[in-house]
Design a protein around this motif. Structure first.
Motif, mmCIF file in Angstrom:
data_model
loop_
_atom_site.group_PDB
_atom_site.id
_atom_site.type_symbol
_atom_site.label_atom_id
_atom_site.label_comp_id
_atom_site.label_asym_id
_atom_site.label_seq_id
_atom_site.Cartn_x
_atom_site.Cartn_y
_atom_site.Cartn_z
ATOM 1 N N ASN A 144 1.072 -1.413 -0.215
ATOM 2 C CA ASN A 144 -0.022 0.363 -0.198
ATOM 3 C C ASN A 144 0.720 1.382 0.301
ATOM 4 O OD1 ASN A 144 -2.357 -2.003 0.024
ATOM 5 N ND2 ASN A 144 -2.043 -2.068 2.337
ATOM 6 N N LEU A 145 2.188 1.027 -1.035
ATOM 7 C CA LEU A 145 2.514 2.314 -1.212
ATOM 8 C C LEU A 145 3.251 2.850 -0.244
ATOM 9 C CD1 LEU A 145 0.521 4.453 -3.450
ATOM 10 C CD2 LEU A 145 2.301 2.685 -3.876
ATOM 11 N N ASN A 146 3.764 1.851 1.218
ATOM 12 C CA ASN A 146 4.069 2.575 2.564
ATOM 13 C C ASN A 146 5.801 1.767 2.696
ATOM 14 O OD1 ASN A 146 5.487 1.652 5.329
ATOM 15 N ND2 ASN A 146 3.316 1.900 5.728
ATOM 16 N N VAL A 147 6.779 2.900 2.305
ATOM 17 C CA VAL A 147 8.154 3.278 2.297
ATOM 18 C C VAL A 147 8.543 2.126 3.235
ATOM 19 C CG1 VAL A 147 10.512 4.245 1.887
ATOM 20 C CG2 VAL A 147 8.036 5.350 1.171
ATOM 21 N N SER A 148 8.429 2.363 4.640
ATOM 22 C CA SER A 148 9.182 1.391 6.225
ATOM 23 C C SER A 148 8.500 0.300 5.525
ATOM 24 C CB SER A 148 8.079 2.042 7.226
ATOM 25 O OG SER A 148 8.407 3.972 7.221
ATOM 26 N N LEU B 222 11.289 -6.257 1.743
ATOM 27 C CA LEU B 222 12.456 -6.121 0.632
ATOM 28 C C LEU B 222 14.219 -6.832 1.893
ATOM 29 C CD1 LEU B 222 11.945 -4.138 -1.625
ATOM 30 C CD2 LEU B 222 11.798 -6.302 -2.055
ATOM 31 N N PHE B 223 13.671 -6.254 3.083
ATOM 32 C CA PHE B 223 15.215 -6.537 4.227
ATOM 33 C C PHE B 223 16.449 -6.192 3.657
ATOM 34 C CE2 PHE B 223 13.573 -10.688 4.211
ATOM 35 C CZ PHE B 223 12.768 -10.518 4.874
ATOM 36 N N VAL B 224 15.984 -4.344 3.255
ATOM 37 C CA VAL B 224 16.806 -2.816 2.667
ATOM 38 C C VAL B 224 16.973 -1.906 3.253
ATOM 39 C CG1 VAL B 224 17.410 -3.940 0.202
ATOM 40 C CG2 VAL B 224 14.942 -2.465 0.778
ATOM 41 N N HIS B 225 17.476 -1.407 3.783
ATOM 42 C CA HIS B 225 17.587 -0.180 4.179
ATOM 43 C C HIS B 225 16.157 0.967 3.542
ATOM 44 C CE1 HIS B 225 18.945 4.202 6.531
ATOM 45 N NE2 HIS B 225 18.923 2.645 6.832
ATOM 46 N N ARG B 226 16.162 2.318 3.996
ATOM 47 C CA ARG B 226 14.491 2.622 3.880
ATOM 48 C C ARG B 226 15.499 3.550 2.408
ATOM 49 N NH1 ARG B 226 12.064 7.894 4.803
ATOM 50 N NH2 ARG B 226 9.768 7.499 4.829
#
Length: 361
Positions: free
Chosen positions: A303-307, A313-317
């Motif tokens: 839902n377009l939630n960056v955090s 995805l196990f990546v930094h924000r």
């Protein structure tokens, strides 16, 4: 109906054959005979002698020859006498009776009637006439399932589905082609789609676990009346085709739940090309690699939630923000903006639709 039909044929043959002829059913009862007084008589010795095993048999001065279903014959002709002429006559009459019965069954068979309806092989004006002849319940609510076998198998999926739904007065199982089987199921008027999907899932699960056969199921909408079954059938076909394009991981696809995919599937390809040219810069959609497309997919799923997306995805924000900025630079669309995200989502679906070149019905 077969009794009257057989008697009519016997009456026509009576003057050409100088001996008593007739037909018995699998219980040994005489259902047609040139000597009308014998109709209704039970010939118990016929069954005991193995007449319905399929071979020509002589019992009590008569020659018998079974006909009908090749595995379990339902009827047998009999002819007075056991000489060679009687045996030849019995063979000839059995062939004639069997062919007449097949033609009659095809004419009055409900499954064949339903098949002609869903495939549009019968004129609309003839549908109601034929349904009255067959005493077909025209007020019932029905829905069409299409079971598509996705791999070669040694089992007869048609027979398996028929065993699932043995009530041939309400449910009809029809072979559409070598891969598709249509199930026309009578349902209650207020049935919910989740119940139909549950039934479809049980079919897929049984085929998979018990027969090691992979399958997909498309579900049309519920209709009342025999005429509209053709619409439900086409909807089930569309559901399978649209699911193959836009939702390849789901084995159950219902027409009611296709959403925007159904709208895109109905668009002319020229209009789709025009839309993509307007949304993307030349070649920009092709420049998106698989990693970027996977990131976009997960961003939409969350839902377009960056955090939340960065966590999944196990990546930094900041890494995700960098990727989104890169997408914006390439396409001119900022997926963090709701309007841009909608346009991008639709554009991806349109592009997938054009790449698939689905079959239209």
């Amino acid at each position: 109906m077969p009794n009257r039909l057989f008697q009519s044929i016997v009456n026509q043959m009576r003057d050409s054959i100088d001996r008593n002829i007739g037909v018995v059913d699998e219980s040994g009862a005489v259902i047609a005979c040139s000597e009308l007084g014998q109709i209704g008589e039970i010939r118990k010795g016929v069954v005991a002698a193995g007449v319905f095993a399929g071979l020509q048999t002589c019992v009590d001065g008569c020659t018998y020859k079974a006909f009908g279903n090749t595995v379990h014959p339902e009827y047998a002709v009999f002819l007075e006498g056991t000489d060679d002429a009687s045996k030849r006559y019995a063979d000839i009459i059995a062939v004639a009776m069997d062919q007449i019965k097949q033609n009659n069954d095809e004419k009055f068979d409900r499954s064949n009637f339903v098949k002609n309806v869903i495939l549009d092989n019968i004129l609309p004006g003839d549908i109601y006439i034929k349904s009255r002849e067959l005493h077909f319940n025209n007020d019932a609510t029905r829905v069409v399932f299409i079971i598509r076998v996705t791999q070669q198998t040694d089992i007869s999926v048609y027979d398996v589905i028929q065993n699932f739904f043995p009530d041939k007065t309400k449910d009809f199982v029809i072979n559409v082609n070598e891969n598709d089987i249509a199930l026309i199921k009578e349902v209650r008027p207020n049935v919910e789609m989740k119940d139909l999907e549950k039934l479809a899932r049980s079919i897929c699960d049984t085929l998979s676990t018990e027969f090691y056969c992979s399958s997909l199921v498309g579900i049309g909408t519920c209709v009342t009346g025999i005429k509209d079954l053709a619409y439900s059938f086409k909807e089930a076909q569309v559901a399978l085709e649209v699911g193959k394009v836009f939702d390849t991981e789901q084995p159950i696809v219902s027409y009611e739940n296709l959403g925007i995919a159904r709208l895109i599937y109905q668009l002319p390809t020229t209009l789709c090309d025009m839309f993509l040219r307007e949304v993307f810069k030349t070649g920009s959609i092709e420049s998106l690699d698989q990693e970027t497309l996977f990131t976009i997919q997960k961003f939409f799923e969350n839902n377009l939630n960056v955090s939340e997306t960065s966590r999944k995805l196990f990546v930094h924000r900041n890494t995700l923000v960098y990727r989104l900025e890169k997408i914006k630079k390439i396409t001119g669309l900022d997926l963090r903006e709701f309007d841009d995200a909608i346009v991008f989502k639709v554009a991806l679906m349109v592009n997938k639709y054009l790449e698939s070149s689905p079959v239209k019905y």
